[in-house]
Design a protein around this motif. Structure first.
Motif, mmCIF file in Angstrom:
data_model
loop_
_atom_site.group_PDB
_atom_site.id
_atom_site.type_symbol
_atom_site.label_atom_id
_atom_site.label_comp_id
_atom_site.label_asym_id
_atom_site.label_seq_id
_atom_site.Cartn_x
_atom_site.Cartn_y
_atom_site.Cartn_z
ATOM 1 N N ALA A 90 41.712 52.578 45.949
ATOM 2 C CA ALA A 90 41.905 52.169 44.552
ATOM 3 C C ALA A 90 41.494 53.272 43.589
ATOM 4 O O ALA A 90 42.039 53.371 42.482
ATOM 5 C CB ALA A 90 41.103 50.897 44.279
ATOM 6 N N CYS A 91 40.540 54.101 44.013
ATOM 7 C CA CYS A 91 40.032 55.184 43.167
ATOM 8 C C CYS A 91 40.782 56.494 43.370
ATOM 9 O O CYS A 91 40.360 57.537 42.866
ATOM 10 C CB CYS A 91 38.546 55.399 43.438
ATOM 11 S SG CYS A 91 37.464 54.084 42.838
ATOM 12 N N ASN B 255 44.943 55.625 37.194
ATOM 13 C CA ASN B 255 46.085 55.798 36.293
ATOM 14 C C ASN B 255 46.603 54.471 35.761
ATOM 15 O O ASN B 255 47.507 54.452 34.938
ATOM 16 C CB ASN B 255 47.223 56.534 37.013
ATOM 17 C CG ASN B 255 46.923 58.009 37.191
ATOM 18 O OD1 ASN B 255 46.026 58.549 36.539
ATOM 19 N ND2 ASN B 255 47.668 58.673 38.059
ATOM 20 N N ARG B 256 46.041 53.377 36.262
ATOM 21 C CA ARG B 256 46.455 52.068 35.774
ATOM 22 C C ARG B 256 45.339 51.062 36.059
ATOM 23 O O ARG B 256 44.467 51.304 36.902
ATOM 24 C CB ARG B 256 47.762 51.621 36.441
ATOM 25 C CG ARG B 256 47.634 51.161 37.871
ATOM 26 C CD ARG B 256 48.980 50.717 38.437
ATOM 27 N NE ARG B 256 48.872 49.579 39.321
ATOM 28 C CZ ARG B 256 48.628 49.652 40.619
ATOM 29 N NH1 ARG B 256 48.440 50.831 41.188
ATOM 30 N NH2 ARG B 256 48.561 48.563 41.354
ATOM 31 N N ALA B 257 45.361 49.952 35.359
ATOM 32 C CA ALA B 257 44.416 48.877 35.633
ATOM 33 C C ALA B 257 44.823 48.188 36.932
ATOM 34 O O ALA B 257 46.017 48.061 37.230
ATOM 35 C CB ALA B 257 44.404 47.883 34.474
ATOM 36 N N ASN C 160 39.168 48.401 33.947
ATOM 37 C CA ASN C 160 40.298 47.534 33.606
ATOM 38 C C ASN C 160 40.298 47.099 32.147
ATOM 39 O O ASN C 160 41.217 46.411 31.706
ATOM 40 C CB ASN C 160 40.310 46.296 34.505
ATOM 41 C CG ASN C 160 40.812 46.598 35.903
ATOM 42 O OD1 ASN C 160 41.394 47.644 36.158
ATOM 43 N ND2 ASN C 160 40.595 45.665 36.825
ATOM 44 N N GLY C 161 39.259 47.501 31.413
ATOM 45 C CA GLY C 161 39.205 47.188 29.986
ATOM 46 C C GLY C 161 38.948 45.732 29.670
ATOM 47 O O GLY C 161 39.231 45.265 28.548
ATOM 48 N N CYS C 162 38.419 44.979 30.635
ATOM 49 C CA CYS C 162 38.157 43.554 30.406
ATOM 50 C C CYS C 162 36.998 43.390 29.420
ATOM 51 O O CYS C 162 36.061 44.183 29.413
ATOM 52 C CB CYS C 162 37.822 42.853 31.728
ATOM 53 S SG CYS C 162 39.098 43.034 32.998
ATOM 54 N N ASP D 89 47.430 43.091 32.310
ATOM 55 C CA ASP D 89 47.312 41.839 33.058
ATOM 56 C C ASP D 89 46.495 42.013 34.345
ATOM 57 O O ASP D 89 46.724 41.333 35.342
ATOM 58 C CB ASP D 89 48.698 41.286 33.402
ATOM 59 C CG ASP D 89 48.634 39.810 33.820
ATOM 60 O OD1 ASP D 89 47.768 39.093 33.283
ATOM 61 O OD2 ASP D 89 49.435 39.397 34.663
ATOM 62 N N SER D 90 45.533 42.946 34.350
ATOM 63 C CA SER D 90 44.668 43.132 35.516
ATOM 64 C C SER D 90 43.554 42.090 35.493
ATOM 65 O O SER D 90 43.453 41.272 34.582
ATOM 66 C CB SER D 90 44.079 44.545 35.525
ATOM 67 O OG SER D 90 43.271 44.745 34.371
#
Length: 332
Positions: free
Chosen positions: A172-173, A203-205, A245-247, A278-279
């Motif tokens: 994932a990293c 590069n993405r959530a 993920n910016g949550c 939408d993560s």
């Protein structure tokens, strides 16, 4: 004639709807190679190269597999000193009734290479073999499967236990491979600072699902020191992905139904407020849980005897009731 026309029209409409939701691989429509039997597990091998050893992995396809219909792929990585056969038994992905996007899954069980302690391991652990590129191994498996089978390339997933769970986090990293994987699940994972120390480019959530028992003495819930290296806590791991993920805000807390978990031992932590793309991050905190894959029955290796680690049970089966439904929600 009218009945056949209706069936034909229905089939066309179904295929039209289906085609907009998948990315069919180059293997779609090819004849399944001899020796590969639906409903059975088949050993695969990748030849050695000048700088990489020969690699092995097992592949299971469902009993009703048809190579003209795209199927999701689920990788299941074993733990330190584990193997692909035991991981298949432990993680329970080889079941025809498990569906993603209404089709059975292709379950893949890779084999790690012997590390510095002569036990199997995955890249990133302090005891893994130097120079072995497990990320390249995963990329090669994906390309091989996509060329041989009808794979839905938008629905490839990774799950793993212990050192295998730590390796899933490394995938994932690593943006070049994370770009090929729709969602990730880690179980009793060991997150060593040798590979996970806040340095996790993305590069993405990403959708992240994690399970961990509070009584885990191998990969401790609160982190610790193991094999000459430091492990971060489960909370640190989860909050790291919450941040990436910016949550926003804290987790919503829920529990399994009381008829399933009368003592409310399984706390479900969900971060899904204003997350990017939408993560989501979901963590299962299993009070009194051991270093084990959550399931209600014992793996075959336990021979019916309850002891420690994988030879313990809990109140729910993670694979069919949580992991597969979680993966089913996410696509590239």
């Amino acid at each position: 004639m009218g009945q056949y026309l209706l069936l034909y029209c229905a089939s066309v409409l179904a295929l039209a709807a289906f085609s907009t939701a998948v990315i069919p691989s180059s293997g779609c429509g090819k004849v399944i190679p001899l020796g590969i039997v639906p409903g059975q597990t088949t050993p695969f091998q990748i030849a050695a190269t000048a700088d990489q050893p020969v690699r092995h992995y097992n592949v299971w396809i469902p009993a009703d597999f048809q190579n003209d219909r795209p199927h999701a792929v689920v990788f299941s990585f074993h733990g330190h000193n584990g193997d692909m056969a035991k991981q298949e038994d432990l993680s329970q992905f080889s079941q025809s009734e498990l569906l993603i996007n209404h089709s059975g899954i292709i379950a893949v069980y890779p084999q790690g290479i012997l590390g510095t302690d002569k036990e199997s391991a995955w890249q990133g652990a302090p005891y893994s073999a130097a120079g072995v590129d497990d990320i390249l191994f995963v990329k090669t498996m994906i390309s091989t499967l996509e060329d041989m089978f009808c794979v839905d390339s938008s629905r490839i997933y990774a799950a793993g236990k212990s050192n295998g769970g730590g390796f899933v986090n490394l995938l994932a990293c690593t943006p070049s491979i994370a770009a090929k994987i729709a969602a990730f699940a880690t179980v009793s994972a060991a997150f060593y600072t040798t590979t996970f120390n806040g340095d996790c480019p993305t590069n993405r959530a990403l959708p992240i699902l994690d399970f961990h028992g509070t009584n885990d003495t191998v990969a401790q819930y609160n982190g610790g020191h193991s094999h000459g290296a430091t492990e971060v806590s489960v909370d640190t791991f989860r909050l790291g992905w919450v941040s990436r993920n910016g949550c926003q805000g804290g987790p919503a807390i829920s529990y399994l139904p009381t008829e399933t978990d009368p003592e409310q031992l399984v706390e479900i932590q969900t971060w899904n407020t204003n997350c990017l793309a939408d993560s989501i991050v979901v963590g299962y905190k299993i009070t009194k849980g051991d270093h084990a894959w959550p399931r209600t029955t014992l793996p075959k290796k336990c021979n019916g005897v309850v002891s420690t680690h994988d030879c313990t049970t809990t109140v729910f089966d993670a694979t069919p009731s949580v992991i597969i439904p979680f993966f089913n929600k996410y696509t590239l």
